[in-house]
Motif scaffolding. Sequence first.
Motif, PDB file in Angstrom:
ATOM      1  N   LEU A   1       0.830  -1.208   0.000  1.00  9.48           N
ATOM      2  CA  LEU A   1       0.000   0.000   0.000  1.00  9.48           C
ATOM      3  C   LEU A   1       0.866   1.259   0.000  1.00  9.48           C
ATOM      4  O   LEU A   1       0.607   2.211  -0.752  1.00  9.48           O
ATOM      5  CB  LEU A   1      -0.920   0.013   1.226  1.00  9.48           C
ATOM      6  CG  LEU A   1      -2.118  -0.932   1.219  1.00  9.48           C
ATOM      7  CD1 LEU A   1      -2.796  -0.908   2.592  1.00  9.48           C
ATOM      8  CD2 LEU A   1      -3.126  -0.559   0.133  1.00  9.48           C
ATOM      9  N   ALA A   2       1.900   1.256   0.834  1.00 13.54           N
ATOM     10  CA  ALA A   2       2.797   2.414   0.902  1.00 13.54           C
ATOM     11  C   ALA A   2       3.478   2.650  -0.449  1.00 13.54           C
ATOM     12  O   ALA A   2       3.679   3.801  -0.854  1.00 13.54           O
ATOM     13  CB  ALA A   2       3.834   2.205   1.999  1.00 13.54           C
ATOM     14  N   SER A   3       3.802   1.572  -1.142  1.00 17.86           N
ATOM     15  CA  SER A   3       4.504   1.695  -2.431  1.00 17.86           C
ATOM     16  C   SER A   3       3.648   2.369  -3.499  1.00 17.86           C
ATOM     17  O   SER A   3       4.185   2.902  -4.478  1.00 17.86           O
ATOM     18  CB  SER A   3       4.970   0.318  -2.916  1.00 17.86           C
ATOM     19  OG  SER A   3       3.887  -0.439  -3.441  1.00 17.86           O
ATOM     20  N   VAL A   4       2.313   2.329  -3.323  1.00 22.38           N
ATOM     21  CA  VAL A   4       1.422   2.996  -4.284  1.00 22.38           C
ATOM     22  C   VAL A   4       0.789   4.244  -3.678  1.00 22.38           C
ATOM     23  O   VAL A   4      -0.202   4.765  -4.192  1.00 22.38           O
ATOM     24  CB  VAL A   4       0.332   2.022  -4.812  1.00 22.38           C
ATOM     25  CG1 VAL A   4       0.971   0.909  -5.617  1.00 22.38           C
ATOM     26  CG2 VAL A   4      -0.528   1.467  -3.685  1.00 22.38           C
ATOM     27  N   GLY A   5       1.357   4.698  -2.560  1.00 18.10           N
ATOM     28  CA  GLY A   5       0.936   5.966  -1.973  1.00 18.10           C
ATOM     29  C   GLY A   5      -0.324   5.916  -1.143  1.00 18.10           C
ATOM     30  O   GLY A   5      -0.965   6.956  -0.931  1.00 18.10           O
ATOM     31  N   LEU A   6      -0.689   4.735  -0.634  1.00 18.69           N
ATOM     32  CA  LEU A   6      -1.898   4.596   0.173  1.00 18.69           C
ATOM     33  C   LEU A   6      -1.554   4.363   1.645  1.00 18.69           C
ATOM     34  O   LEU A   6      -0.468   3.913   1.976  1.00 18.69           O
ATOM     35  CB  LEU A   6      -2.758   3.442  -0.357  1.00 18.69           C
ATOM     36  CG  LEU A   6      -3.277   3.620  -1.790  1.00 18.69           C
ATOM     37  CD1 LEU A   6      -4.010   2.374  -2.241  1.00 18.69           C
ATOM     38  CD2 LEU A   6      -4.186   4.847  -1.896  1.00 18.69           C
ATOM     39  N   GLN A   7      -2.513   4.666   2.512  1.00 16.15           N
ATOM     40  CA  GLN A   7      -2.321   4.532   3.946  1.00 16.15           C
ATOM     41  C   GLN A   7      -2.351   3.060   4.368  1.00 16.15           C
ATOM     42  O   GLN A   7      -3.086   2.257   3.793  1.00 16.15           O
ATOM     43  CB  GLN A   7      -3.423   5.290   4.703  1.00 16.15           C
ATOM     44  CG  GLN A   7      -3.352   6.797   4.549  1.00 16.15           C
ATOM     45  CD  GLN A   7      -2.063   7.368   5.097  1.00 16.15           C
ATOM     46  OE1 GLN A   7      -1.672   7.084   6.223  1.00 16.15           O
ATOM     47  NE2 GLN A   7      -1.385   8.174   4.288  1.00 16.15           N
ATOM     48  N   PRO A   8      -1.571   2.703   5.390  1.00 24.57           N
ATOM     49  CA  PRO A   8      -1.561   1.311   5.853  1.00 24.57           C
ATOM     50  C   PRO A   8      -2.859   0.935   6.557  1.00 24.57           C
ATOM     51  O   PRO A   8      -3.607   1.800   7.028  1.00 24.57           O
ATOM     52  CB  PRO A   8      -0.385   1.272   6.837  1.00 24.57           C
ATOM     53  CG  PRO A   8      -0.274   2.679   7.346  1.00 24.57           C
ATOM     54  CD  PRO A   8      -0.645   3.547   6.172  1.00 24.57           C
ATOM     55  N   THR A   9      -3.122  -0.365   6.608  1.00 28.06           N
ATOM     56  CA  THR A   9      -4.323  -0.866   7.287  1.00 28.06           C
ATOM     57  C   THR A   9      -4.061  -1.197   8.754  1.00 28.06           C
ATOM     58  O   THR A   9      -4.978  -1.182   9.561  1.00 28.06           O
ATOM     59  CB  THR A   9      -4.806  -2.158   6.611  1.00 28.06           C
ATOM     60  OG1 THR A   9      -3.763  -3.149   6.694  1.00 28.06           O
ATOM     61  CG2 THR A   9      -5.168  -1.916   5.160  1.00 28.06           C
ATOM     62  N   ASN A  10      -2.796  -1.527   9.068  1.00 33.10           N
ATOM     63  CA  ASN A  10      -2.442  -1.997  10.418  1.00 33.10           C
ATOM     64  C   ASN A  10      -3.311  -3.179  10.843  1.00 33.10           C
ATOM     65  O   ASN A  10      -3.749  -3.265  11.996  1.00 33.10           O
ATOM     66  CB  ASN A  10      -2.556  -0.859  11.446  1.00 33.10           C
ATOM     67  CG  ASN A  10      -1.548   0.245  11.172  1.00 33.10           C
ATOM     68  OD1 ASN A  10      -0.381  -0.020  10.897  1.00 33.10           O
ATOM     69  ND2 ASN A  10      -1.996   1.478  11.236  1.00 33.10           N
ATOM     70  N   HIS A  11      -3.541  -4.116   9.920  1.00 33.62           N
ATOM     71  CA  HIS A  11      -4.365  -5.281  10.228  1.00 33.62           C
ATOM     72  C   HIS A  11      -3.739  -6.155  11.325  1.00 33.62           C
ATOM     73  O   HIS A  11      -4.454  -6.911  11.985  1.00 33.62           O
ATOM     74  CB  HIS A  11      -4.588  -6.127   8.980  1.00 33.62           C
ATOM     75  CG  HIS A  11      -5.601  -5.569   8.035  1.00 33.62           C
ATOM     76  ND1 HIS A  11      -6.667  -4.792   8.447  1.00 33.62           N
ATOM     77  CD2 HIS A  11      -5.734  -5.661   6.677  1.00 33.62           C
ATOM     78  CE1 HIS A  11      -7.389  -4.439   7.405  1.00 33.62           C
ATOM     79  NE2 HIS A  11      -6.857  -4.953   6.317  1.00 33.62           N
ATOM     80  N   ASN A  12      -2.435  -6.044  11.511  1.00 29.70           N
ATOM     81  CA  ASN A  12      -1.810  -6.861  12.561  1.00 29.70           C
ATOM     82  C   ASN A  12      -2.327  -6.464  13.938  1.00 29.70           C
ATOM     83  O   ASN A  12      -2.348  -7.290  14.858  1.00 29.70           O
ATOM     84  CB  ASN A  12      -0.292  -6.731  12.511  1.00 29.70           C
ATOM     85  CG  ASN A  12       0.196  -5.344  12.910  1.00 29.70           C
ATOM     86  OD1 ASN A  12      -0.244  -4.343  12.334  1.00 29.70           O
ATOM     87  ND2 ASN A  12       1.080  -5.275  13.878  1.00 29.70           N
ATOM     88  N   GLN A  13      -2.763  -5.209  14.096  1.00 20.60           N
ATOM     89  CA  GLN A  13      -3.317  -4.787  15.384  1.00 20.60           C
ATOM     90  C   GLN A  13      -4.842  -4.681  15.349  1.00 20.60           C
ATOM     91  O   GLN A  13      -5.506  -5.031  16.318  1.00 20.60           O
ATOM     92  CB  GLN A  13      -2.719  -3.436  15.799  1.00 20.60           C
ATOM     93  CG  GLN A  13      -1.248  -3.517  16.147  1.00 20.60           C
ATOM     94  CD  GLN A  13      -0.776  -2.354  17.005  1.00 20.60           C
ATOM     95  OE1 GLN A  13      -1.576  -1.668  17.652  1.00 20.60           O
ATOM     96  NE2 GLN A  13       0.524  -2.121  17.026  1.00 20.60           N
ATOM     97  N   LEU A  14      -5.399  -4.240  14.259  1.00 22.68           N
ATOM     98  CA  LEU A  14      -6.856  -4.034  14.191  1.00 22.68           C
ATOM     99  C   LEU A  14      -7.626  -5.349  14.175  1.00 22.68           C
ATOM    100  O   LEU A  14      -8.682  -5.468  14.795  1.00 22.68           O
ATOM    101  CB  LEU A  14      -7.205  -3.232  12.929  1.00 22.68           C
ATOM    102  CG  LEU A  14      -8.698  -3.037  12.648  1.00 22.68           C
ATOM    103  CD1 LEU A  14      -9.342  -2.153  13.713  1.00 22.68           C
ATOM    104  CD2 LEU A  14      -8.917  -2.447  11.257  1.00 22.68           C
TER     105      LEU A  14
END
Length: 318
Positions: A218-231
Amino acid sequence: MTEEYAPAVNKLIDEARHVLKRKVMVQLGTKAVGYIRHGQSRQVEHPDGDITINVTDTTNVDYTLSHELLHLLLAHHDYPQIRFDLTTGKDMMDRQLWATAIELYNVVTHVIIGAQQRDLGLVDEQVREQYLEGILAEIPAEEKDDHMIVFRVLALLDTLVFFEGESARFEQQFERQYPQAFAGARELYAVIAAKPIDSPFTFRRAVVNLFAAFDPWLASVGLQPTNHNQLITLDGVFSKRQERLEMRQVFEILHSELNIRANGQSAYIGLGKNDQQNTFVIAAPAGETESAAYFKKIYDQSVQTFMQEQHITFIERK
């Protein structure tokens, strides 16, 4: 009714009824678009616990129905489930993040389900052609800044899983129509394909690794992370030895900026020390004094004792 389906599908229906110990009914729609997509069926659980599987498109009932039945059975064969215990406090954001997590999780389940369908003789050349037709029909070609990159990547990643990474029949077309998304899908597929997925433990590892790889993409295409590891909470899979270990040896329990979805309370997340994945969520204790004593008690407990006392779902590694 069952005589309408292939013998392998009838057996899956019988297995589902036996495992769930309740009625499993099938309802067929009247639409037939001529291609298959995994969204052409869904499970409906009734108030009495009975389940209806709605096959909304009848292009290939045996494939679509068996796919849904295997999803249903996977959840009852000790494979870790994802849970949405936490909230950002923003409903729309929650729904977007949960939807992405479900798609990533389902991609990994399709590794197992696809292998089972092939073993049952339910994936032939016609099914492969119908699947590819579905992708080309429903996934539009890339346009500059059209904000569909995540949708495309997830669909193309699922396609690579369906074809077990063999992309010769569509590689040139995908590179032409979906250059950025196909590159991302291949990058993520490499994460899934790195190790076999053939048990609850290896399944969980693949989900965790895919979650972990998704944010850098996501970061490589300029998008915000999901943080699925915590969410996103993902059921733990522990060996007998791990169950006997003290909690401090297996987990870090961290205070989260997110709240518990059910009651809005402040949340603590149990992150696995080895993989940094959310395995459980607990509410914060009342005060500072209580907090110190509470967490000391938790860290002193065995993993098995803690999980059982807190009624947290986990799976024993075979």
